[in-house]
Design an enzyme around this catalytic site. Structure first.
Site, PDB file in Angstrom:
ATOM      1  N   THR A  70      62.318 102.893 -11.748  1.00  0.00           N
ATOM      2  CA  THR A  70      60.955 102.743 -11.236  1.00  0.00           C
ATOM      3  C   THR A  70      60.046 103.896 -11.674  1.00  0.00           C
ATOM      4  OG1 THR A  70      62.158 102.047  -9.259  1.00  0.00           O
ATOM      5  CG2 THR A  70      59.749 102.099  -9.107  1.00  0.00           C
ATOM      6  N   TRP A  72      60.215 105.906 -14.194  1.00  0.00           N
ATOM      7  CA  TRP A  72      59.926 105.814 -15.627  1.00  0.00           C
ATOM      8  C   TRP A  72      58.864 104.742 -15.886  1.00  0.00           C
ATOM      9  CZ3 TRP A  72      64.259 104.317 -19.699  1.00  0.00           C
ATOM     10  CH2 TRP A  72      63.835 104.697 -20.971  1.00  0.00           C
ATOM     11  N   HIS A 130      59.776  97.761  -3.731  1.00  0.00           N
ATOM     12  CA  HIS A 130      61.193  97.391  -3.858  1.00  0.00           C
ATOM     13  C   HIS A 130      61.452  96.087  -3.098  1.00  0.00           C
ATOM     14  CE1 HIS A 130      62.190 101.062  -5.844  1.00  0.00           C
ATOM     15  NE2 HIS A 130      62.111 101.839  -4.779  1.00  0.00           N
ATOM     16  N   TYR A 219      66.644  98.682 -17.838  1.00  0.00           N
ATOM     17  CA  TYR A 219      66.657 100.130 -18.090  1.00  0.00           C
ATOM     18  C   TYR A 219      67.378 100.428 -19.403  1.00  0.00           C
ATOM     19  CZ  TYR A 219      67.671 105.092 -17.073  1.00  0.00           C
ATOM     20  OH  TYR A 219      67.769 106.462 -17.116  1.00  0.00           O
ATOM     21  N   ARG A 285      67.645 112.834 -12.336  1.00  0.00           N
ATOM     22  CA  ARG A 285      69.001 113.387 -12.224  1.00  0.00           C
ATOM     23  C   ARG A 285      69.593 113.544 -13.612  1.00  0.00           C
ATOM     24  NH1 ARG A 285      74.389 111.568 -11.393  1.00  0.00           N
ATOM     25  NH2 ARG A 285      73.667 109.514 -12.035  1.00  0.00           N
ATOM     26  N   LYS A 286      70.126 112.425 -14.176  1.00  0.00           N
ATOM     27  CA  LYS A 286      70.707 112.520 -15.517  1.00  0.00           C
ATOM     28  C   LYS A 286      69.977 111.634 -16.519  1.00  0.00           C
ATOM     29  CE  LYS A 286      75.542 113.670 -14.672  1.00  0.00           C
ATOM     30  NZ  LYS A 286      76.913 113.153 -14.789  1.00  0.00           N
TER      31      LYS A 286
HETATM   32  P1  A3P Z   1      70.153 108.699 -12.600  1.00  0.00           P
HETATM   33  O1  A3P Z   1      70.374 109.012 -11.172  1.00  0.00           O
HETATM   34  O2  A3P Z   1      71.255 107.838 -13.171  1.00  0.00           O
HETATM   35  O3  A3P Z   1      69.889 109.887 -13.436  1.00  0.00           O
HETATM   36  P2  A3P Z   1      64.156 105.180  -9.752  1.00  0.00           P
HETATM   37  O4  A3P Z   1      63.047 105.755 -10.546  1.00  0.00           O
HETATM   38  O5  A3P Z   1      64.108 103.679  -9.669  1.00  0.00           O
HETATM   39  O6  A3P Z   1      64.321 105.856  -8.448  1.00  0.00           O
HETATM   40  O7  A3P Z   1      65.481 105.449 -10.595  1.00  0.00           O
HETATM   41  C1  A3P Z   1      65.936 106.768 -10.790  1.00  0.00           C
HETATM   42  C2  A3P Z   1      66.826 106.801 -12.006  1.00  0.00           C
HETATM   43  O8  A3P Z   1      66.017 106.768 -13.189  1.00  0.00           O
HETATM   44  C3  A3P Z   1      67.605 108.105 -12.064  1.00  0.00           C
HETATM   45  O9  A3P Z   1      68.835 107.789 -12.720  1.00  0.00           O
HETATM   46  C4  A3P Z   1      66.690 108.972 -12.896  1.00  0.00           C
HETATM   47  O10 A3P Z   1      67.302 110.081 -13.484  1.00  0.00           O
HETATM   48  C5  A3P Z   1      66.216 107.979 -13.931  1.00  0.00           C
HETATM   49  N1  A3P Z   1      64.934 108.373 -14.553  1.00  0.00           N
HETATM   50  C6  A3P Z   1      63.859 108.914 -13.947  1.00  0.00           C
HETATM   51  N2  A3P Z   1      62.880 109.134 -14.832  1.00  0.00           N
HETATM   52  C7  A3P Z   1      63.333 108.719 -16.027  1.00  0.00           C
HETATM   53  C8  A3P Z   1      62.773 108.696 -17.342  1.00  0.00           C
HETATM   54  N3  A3P Z   1      61.555 109.162 -17.573  1.00  0.00           N
HETATM   55  N4  A3P Z   1      63.529 108.185 -18.336  1.00  0.00           N
HETATM   56  C9  A3P Z   1      64.760 107.716 -18.095  1.00  0.00           C
HETATM   57  N5  A3P Z   1      65.361 107.723 -16.888  1.00  0.00           N
HETATM   58  C10 A3P Z   1      64.654 108.212 -15.856  1.00  0.00           C
END
Ligand code: A3P
Length: 319
Positions: A70, A72, A130, A219, A285-286
């Site tokens: 989300t 991203w 969501h 994703y 996070r990752k």
């Molecule tokens: P991980 O916990 O596997 O690293 P949301 O935005 O729906 O809450 O999802 C969060 C997930 O998207 C996390 O995954 C986060 O690290 C990853 N995320 C956030 N920003 C991102 C970006 N710019 N590019 C790729 N992944 C990203």
């Protein structure tokens, strides 16, 4: 009159008493509403969104199962529609977390006020939710508004979500379930916004029925070819890149601005928070595909695979 949680004893309070209850793995109470497990904490704002939110034709609604990308998607859509408003080096994303620029309907706007006035927000308004499609449905069915859904492998979603909630310690008073038990509940569909398969299927079917209105993203696909998807998202929203813009390298600039590495390392995302509740850093996070392999066994993965085969069998939705 209010109850112990300081919430009014009204018809929503009455309704809550009649719903099936469960506990999320992290201790947050859940209720089953219209086939989905929703947190009691957001139940009231979900119903307010359902009751009062009316989309406009020019709106873009970003929809997702939590932890599917989300943040991203918010950064990407915000930079695409505002590319002629701000230069890249003055983009508000450099100083604000994407969740403050693209507000969530139920977790932000309708949780602060029962019926907020959203008319003054300039078009195109971008909101996120969501909420499952069936619960959101009435407010977005008739307008020509666009819906973009992003989903992700449930295995990575589960691991990402686990880290997120442990990091933010929302169910402070509860002892979170061990990984195995939490995973078991996830597989039973008992988790916030779950079952994940019904959440995904609702939007998938809507996309098949009306691909002009509902864009369905994964994703993993964005990770593989972000340039292609930035173009696709821009076209879908009605903001296609001109040849000139492409030649200038604007797509690459947006990709870089919204990249995980760039956003994660910004001061605002290292130290800021969202209304004192969620750490901005916990949204970065990752950012990898397949991190679940560091936590889950092949048997667990097989279990999810079987669930997906039985729920998605033949509908074309695969990971
Ligand atoms: P991980 O916990 O596997 O690293 P949301 O935005 O729906 O809450 O999802 C969060 C997930 O998207 C996390 O995954 C986060 O690290 C990853 N995320 C956030 N920003 C991102 C970006 N710019 N590019 C790729 N992944 C990203």
């Amino acid at each position: 009159e209010v109850d112990n949680n300081n919430t009014p004893k009204d018809e929503i309070h009455e309704l809550l008493q009649t719903l099936e209850q469960q506990t999320n793995w992290d201790g947050r109470p859940l209720v089953k509403y219209d086939g989905f497990w929703l947190t009691v904490l957001s139940f009231r704002s979900i119903l307010s969104t359902q009751k009062y939110f009316k989309a406009k034709d020019s709106d873009v609604i970003l929809t997702s199962f939590p932890k599917s990308g989300t943040t991203w998607l918010k950064a990407l859509t915000f930079s695409i529609v505002n590319r002629n408003v701000y230069t890249i080096d003055q983009n508000p994303l450099l100083t604000c977390n994407p969740h403050t620029l693209v507000p969530s309907l139920e977790h932000h706007l309708y949780s602060l006020q029962e019926n907020p006035n959203l008319q003054h927000i300039p078009s195109p308004r971008i909101f996120s939710t969501h909420m499952p499609l069936s619960i959101l449905h009435d407010s977005i069915r008739d307008p020509e508004c666009k819906i973009i859904y992003i989903c992700r492998s449930p295995l990575d979603v589960f691991i990402s979500s686990r880290h997120f909630w442990l990091e933010n310690k929302i169910g402070k008073d509860a002892v979170p379930l061990e990984l195995d038990e939490a995973f078991d509940r996830f597989c039973q569909g008992i988790h916030s916004s779950g079952p994940f398969w019904d959440h995904m299927l609702g939007y998938w079917n809507a996309h098949l029925k009306n691909p002009e209105k509902v864009l369905f993203l994964k994703y993993e696909d964005l990770k593989q070819d972000i340039t292609f998807y930035i173009k696709k998202i821009a076209e879908f929203m009605g903001y296609p890149f001109t040849e000139e813009e492409e030649k200038q390298g604007l797509i690459d600039e947006i990709a870089k601005l919204c990249s995980f590495e760039n956003l994660k390392n910004l001061e605002v995302n290292k130290n800021g928070d969202i209304r004192g509740v969620l750490k901005n850093s916990s949204f970065f996070r990752k950012g990898k595909v397949g991190d679940w392999t560091n936590y889950l066994t092949p048997d667990m993965a097989e279990r999810i695979k079987k669930i997906m085969e039985s729920k998605f069998g033949g509908c074309g939705l695969i990971f």
